[in-house]
Design a protein around this motif. Structure first.
Motif, PDB file in Angstrom:
ATOM      1  N   MET A   1       0.846  -1.170   0.000  1.00 21.77           N
ATOM      2  CA  MET A   1       0.000   0.000   0.000  1.00 21.77           C
ATOM      3  C   MET A   1       0.893   1.234   0.000  1.00 21.77           C
ATOM      4  O   MET A   1       1.873   1.297   0.720  1.00 21.77           O
ATOM      5  CB  MET A   1      -0.907   0.023   1.224  1.00 21.77           C
ATOM      6  CG  MET A   1      -1.706   1.297   1.312  1.00 21.77           C
ATOM      7  SD  MET A   1      -2.712   1.448   2.773  1.00 21.77           S
ATOM      8  CE  MET A   1      -3.885   0.194   2.474  1.00 21.77           C
ATOM      9  N   VAL A   2       0.519   2.184  -0.809  1.00 21.73           N
ATOM     10  CA  VAL A   2       1.189   3.481  -0.833  1.00 21.73           C
ATOM     11  C   VAL A   2       0.258   4.451  -0.134  1.00 21.73           C
ATOM     12  O   VAL A   2      -0.890   4.616  -0.514  1.00 21.73           O
ATOM     13  CB  VAL A   2       1.459   3.944  -2.281  1.00 21.73           C
ATOM     14  CG1 VAL A   2       2.082   5.320  -2.279  1.00 21.73           C
ATOM     15  CG2 VAL A   2       2.347   2.945  -2.992  1.00 21.73           C
ATOM     16  N   ILE A   3       0.755   5.096   0.910  1.00 22.11           N
ATOM     17  CA  ILE A   3      -0.081   5.998   1.683  1.00 22.11           C
ATOM     18  C   ILE A   3       0.211   7.422   1.245  1.00 22.11           C
ATOM     19  O   ILE A   3       1.330   7.901   1.349  1.00 22.11           O
ATOM     20  CB  ILE A   3       0.175   5.822   3.185  1.00 22.11           C
ATOM     21  CG1 ILE A   3      -0.181   4.387   3.565  1.00 22.11           C
ATOM     22  CG2 ILE A   3      -0.621   6.826   3.983  1.00 22.11           C
ATOM     23  CD1 ILE A   3       0.223   4.010   4.944  1.00 22.11           C
ATOM     24  N   ILE A  20       5.380  -7.360  -5.555  1.00 21.84           N
ATOM     25  CA  ILE A  20       4.453  -7.267  -4.424  1.00 21.84           C
ATOM     26  C   ILE A  20       3.201  -6.544  -4.885  1.00 21.84           C
ATOM     27  O   ILE A  20       3.274  -5.469  -5.478  1.00 21.84           O
ATOM     28  CB  ILE A  20       5.109  -6.528  -3.243  1.00 21.84           C
ATOM     29  CG1 ILE A  20       6.323  -7.318  -2.749  1.00 21.84           C
ATOM     30  CG2 ILE A  20       4.110  -6.323  -2.118  1.00 21.84           C
ATOM     31  CD1 ILE A  20       7.090  -6.616  -1.673  1.00 21.84           C
ATOM     32  N   GLU A  21       2.074  -7.145  -4.593  1.00 21.59           N
ATOM     33  CA  GLU A  21       0.792  -6.573  -5.004  1.00 21.59           C
ATOM     34  C   GLU A  21       0.507  -5.292  -4.218  1.00 21.59           C
ATOM     35  O   GLU A  21       0.692  -5.236  -3.005  1.00 21.59           O
ATOM     36  CB  GLU A  21      -0.331  -7.579  -4.749  1.00 21.59           C
ATOM     37  CG  GLU A  21      -1.705  -7.070  -5.080  1.00 21.59           C
ATOM     38  CD  GLU A  21      -2.803  -8.037  -4.653  1.00 21.59           C
ATOM     39  OE1 GLU A  21      -3.965  -7.706  -4.904  1.00 21.59           O
ATOM     40  OE2 GLU A  21      -2.492  -9.088  -4.088  1.00 21.59           O
ATOM     41  N   GLN A  22       0.053  -4.270  -4.929  1.00 21.24           N
ATOM     42  CA  GLN A  22      -0.342  -3.020  -4.286  1.00 21.24           C
ATOM     43  C   GLN A  22      -1.843  -3.062  -4.058  1.00 21.24           C
ATOM     44  O   GLN A  22      -2.613  -3.337  -4.979  1.00 21.24           O
ATOM     45  CB  GLN A  22       0.023  -1.824  -5.159  1.00 21.24           C
ATOM     46  CG  GLN A  22      -0.318  -0.505  -4.525  1.00 21.24           C
ATOM     47  CD  GLN A  22       0.136   0.667  -5.374  1.00 21.24           C
ATOM     48  OE1 GLN A  22       0.977   0.517  -6.255  1.00 21.24           O
ATOM     49  NE2 GLN A  22      -0.415   1.828  -5.110  1.00 21.24           N
ATOM     50  N   VAL A  23      -2.280  -2.800  -2.840  1.00 25.05           N
ATOM     51  CA  VAL A  23      -3.699  -2.836  -2.501  1.00 25.05           C
ATOM     52  C   VAL A  23      -4.174  -1.441  -2.116  1.00 25.05           C
ATOM     53  O   VAL A  23      -3.386  -0.589  -1.722  1.00 25.05           O
ATOM     54  CB  VAL A  23      -3.979  -3.826  -1.350  1.00 25.05           C
ATOM     55  CG1 VAL A  23      -3.665  -5.248  -1.770  1.00 25.05           C
ATOM     56  CG2 VAL A  23      -3.200  -3.458  -0.109  1.00 25.05           C
ATOM     57  N   ALA A  24      -5.471  -1.214  -2.238  1.00 24.97           N
ATOM     58  CA  ALA A  24      -6.049   0.087  -1.888  1.00 24.97           C
ATOM     59  C   ALA A  24      -6.363   0.179  -0.402  1.00 24.97           C
ATOM     60  O   ALA A  24      -6.352   1.257   0.179  1.00 24.97           O
ATOM     61  CB  ALA A  24      -7.307   0.344  -2.697  1.00 24.97           C
ATOM     62  N   ARG A  25      -6.644  -0.972   0.230  1.00 23.77           N
ATOM     63  CA  ARG A  25      -6.905  -0.983   1.661  1.00 23.77           C
ATOM     64  C   ARG A  25      -6.663  -2.381   2.201  1.00 23.77           C
ATOM     65  O   ARG A  25      -6.718  -3.365   1.459  1.00 23.77           O
ATOM     66  CB  ARG A  25      -8.309  -0.509   1.994  1.00 23.77           C
ATOM     67  CG  ARG A  25      -9.399  -1.397   1.498  1.00 23.77           C
ATOM     68  CD  ARG A  25     -10.766  -0.804   1.767  1.00 23.77           C
ATOM     69  NE  ARG A  25     -11.762  -1.857   1.679  1.00 23.77           N
ATOM     70  CZ  ARG A  25     -12.775  -1.984   2.493  1.00 23.77           C
ATOM     71  NH1 ARG A  25     -12.963  -1.115   3.443  1.00 23.77           N
ATOM     72  NH2 ARG A  25     -13.626  -2.965   2.367  1.00 23.77           N
TER      73      ARG A  25
END
Length: 118
Positions: A1-3, A20-25
């Motif tokens: 996750m990118v904050i 690595i998978e990026q997730v929204a939450r």
């Protein structure tokens, strides 16, 4: 996750050649954490759970034969702990602070049996 305040889909992270998978939450300590640190949905859900717990205990918490101090101690013990569960993961903004304060006023009015029109 990118904050970030702005959602950015362009970041790619890999470990040992695996992307690595990026997730929204994601769920952290029982709370949903999103990229924008928005608490609107989480806060609304916690308030509704606390309101439901209050309504289940309404017969005890609105009794006039018990002192207000005792009833308020029970509210702080049971209802506030439900509301504030996971608060250590929250990043509060000014608009987010108003919601628990409004819920507290709702609780006080219910415990003291003050109509919202008064």
């Amino acid at each position: 996750m990118v904050i970030s305040e702005v959602v950015n889909d362009g970041i790619r992270l890999s470990v040992d050649g695996r992307l690595i998978e990026q997730v929204a939450r994601f769920k952290y300590l029982g709370q949903w954490v999103s990229e924008t640190w928005s608490l609107e949905g989480e806060l609304r859900g916690r308030i509704e759970i606390a309101r439901g717990a209050f309504n289940n205990m309404r017969s005890i918490l609105c009794r006039r034969d018990l002192s207000f101090a005792l009833r308020w101690r029970v509210v702080k013990c049971y209802i506030w702990s439900i509301l504030l569960y996971g608060v250590e993961t929250w990043t509060l903004k000014v608009k987010d602070i108003n919601r628990p304060e409004a819920f507290e006023m709702w609780l006080i009015r219910r415990v003291l049996r003050i109509l919202w029109t008064a």
